[in-house]
Design a protein around this motif. Structure first.
Motif, PDB file in Angstrom:
ATOM      1  N   TRP A   1       1.517  -9.210   5.174  1.00 38.72           N
ATOM      2  CA  TRP A   1       1.558  -7.762   5.412  1.00 38.72           C
ATOM      3  C   TRP A   1       2.909  -7.213   5.000  1.00 38.72           C
ATOM      4  O   TRP A   1       3.938  -7.871   5.135  1.00 38.72           O
TER       5      TRP A   1
ATOM      6  N   ASN B   1       3.559  -5.355   1.795  1.00 37.78           N
ATOM      7  CA  ASN B   1       3.683  -4.883   0.415  1.00 37.78           C
ATOM      8  C   ASN B   1       2.487  -5.361  -0.403  1.00 37.78           C
ATOM      9  O   ASN B   1       2.562  -6.392  -1.079  1.00 37.78           O
ATOM     10  N   PRO B   2       1.374  -4.627  -0.387  1.00 36.32           N
ATOM     11  CA  PRO B   2       0.174  -5.066  -1.103  1.00 36.32           C
ATOM     12  C   PRO B   2       0.373  -5.263  -2.603  1.00 36.32           C
ATOM     13  O   PRO B   2      -0.382  -6.009  -3.237  1.00 36.32           O
ATOM     14  N   ARG B   3       1.388  -4.628  -3.176  1.00 32.93           N
ATOM     15  CA  ARG B   3       1.635  -4.799  -4.611  1.00 32.93           C
ATOM     16  C   ARG B   3       1.969  -6.244  -4.959  1.00 32.93           C
ATOM     17  O   ARG B   3       1.803  -6.664  -6.102  1.00 32.93           O
TER      18      ARG B   3
ATOM     19  N   GLY C   1      -2.610  -2.874  -4.068  1.00 34.60           N
ATOM     20  CA  GLY C   1      -2.210  -1.525  -3.700  1.00 34.60           C
ATOM     21  C   GLY C   1      -1.172  -0.972  -4.652  1.00 34.60           C
ATOM     22  O   GLY C   1      -0.842  -1.578  -5.675  1.00 34.60           O
ATOM     23  N   THR C   2      -0.653   0.198  -4.304  1.00 39.28           N
ATOM     24  CA  THR C   2       0.355   0.884  -5.105  1.00 39.28           C
ATOM     25  C   THR C   2       1.657   0.974  -4.311  1.00 39.28           C
ATOM     26  O   THR C   2       1.742   0.518  -3.168  1.00 39.28           O
TER      27      THR C   2
ATOM     28  N   ALA D   1       2.774   3.474  -2.926  1.00 38.05           N
ATOM     29  CA  ALA D   1       2.540   4.295  -1.740  1.00 38.05           C
ATOM     30  C   ALA D   1       2.018   3.483  -0.561  1.00 38.05           C
ATOM     31  O   ALA D   1       2.114   3.913   0.590  1.00 38.05           O
ATOM     32  N   ASP D   2       1.466   2.305  -0.839  1.00 36.25           N
ATOM     33  CA  ASP D   2       0.910   1.464   0.222  1.00 36.25           C
ATOM     34  C   ASP D   2       1.951   0.539   0.846  1.00 36.25           C
ATOM     35  O   ASP D   2       1.659  -0.141   1.831  1.00 36.25           O
ATOM     36  N   ARG D   3       3.117   0.515   0.302  1.00 38.14           N
ATOM     37  CA  ARG D   3       4.160  -0.384   0.800  1.00 38.14           C
ATOM     38  C   ARG D   3       4.638   0.057   2.180  1.00 38.14           C
ATOM     39  O   ARG D   3       4.861   1.248   2.423  1.00 38.14           O
ATOM     40  N   LYS D   4       4.797  -0.897   3.093  1.00 40.17           N
ATOM     41  CA  LYS D   4       5.203  -0.600   4.461  1.00 40.17           C
ATOM     42  C   LYS D   4       6.587  -1.149   4.805  1.00 40.17           C
ATOM     43  O   LYS D   4       7.276  -0.581   5.640  1.00 40.17           O
TER      44      LYS D   4
END
Length: 235
Positions: free
Chosen positions: A184, A186-188, A193-194, A196-199
């Protein structure tokens, strides 16, 4: 490092792989500027004396790679379809793609302030592949959480495996060997993901929240995010 309930020590260590070994595993040549790369590993040591110990369990990142650059390698595959594996070439989208034509159509730089853009700028290669900066153990689940600074993620790994199972994709309580059980932040990192999906942003100190505390799960401190806040994830 962290001390386990049985008194053993669980350590983050580097493996050293030569450039030749990295290329043989499907590493892009542009990302091998040093004579070696340094993938992370976990080693459990049982103390046998004041200054001695015995390695009783190991987990190596190098056993759980995927890449989609070189079709001739055994670990070639679709990165997005294998989030349980680690993309050996993560960061390749940052490789410079500036061409002479691109430079030609850019405004000329002021020589007194800014150097002119150079075609095919060299990519800064860092042999530190993942840079684990935290390890924590959950005795109830027999699972390990590691903070992966370079990927801006934390990963969960099954500790109930044998060393042999930890080097494979089967075995242990999870049945998945040493593959990642969960990740969990950073889906990139696995093409899911992109931006924008980074947490998480270069986080530190991922750890398990103790029983009885609110929001039981995982917490880690994000040092470079928009807010620098503590992220708490329920599992």
């Amino acid at each position: 490092m962290t001390r386990l309930p049985n008194g053993n020590m669980l350590l983050i260590v580097w493996d050293r792989k030569t450039t030749e070994e990295a290329l043989a595993a499907g590493r892009r040549p542009e990302m091998t500027g040093y004579k070696h790369v340094l993938p992370d590993s976990l080693v459990e040591i049982k103390p046998t004396g004041k200054t001695t110990g015995e390695v009783v369990w190991e987990w190596h990142l190098w056993d759980h790679l995927v890449q989609d650059f070189d079709k001739t390698k055994k670990n070639y595959g679709n990165v997005a379809q294998h989030p349980e594996l680690v993309n050996l070439n993560y960061g390749e989208d940052e490789l410079p793609s500036v061409t002479a034509k691109d430079v030609k159509h850019k405004p000329k730089a002021n020589p007194t302030t800014t150097p002119a853009p150079a075609a095919n700028r060299p990519f800064r290669v860092d042999p530190d592949l993942t840079h684990f900066n935290g390890v924590a153990y959950n005795a109830d689940l027999d699972q390990i959480a590691v903070s992966v600074w370079k990927f801006s993620e934390f990963w969960i790994i099954d500790h109930s495996t044998t060393t042999t199972e930890a080097a494979s994709h089967k075995g242990g309580r999870s049945g998945k060997g040493g593959d990642l059980l969960y990740r969990w932040g950073n889906p990139r990192a696995y093409r899911a993901g992109t931006k924008a999906d980074r947490k998480l942003y270069s986080q530190h100190n991922a750890h398990w929240i103790p029983k009885g505390w609110p929001a039981l799960g995982i917490s880690c401190y994000s040092t470079m995010g928009p807010t620098g806040r503590v992220e708490i994830i329920r599992r």
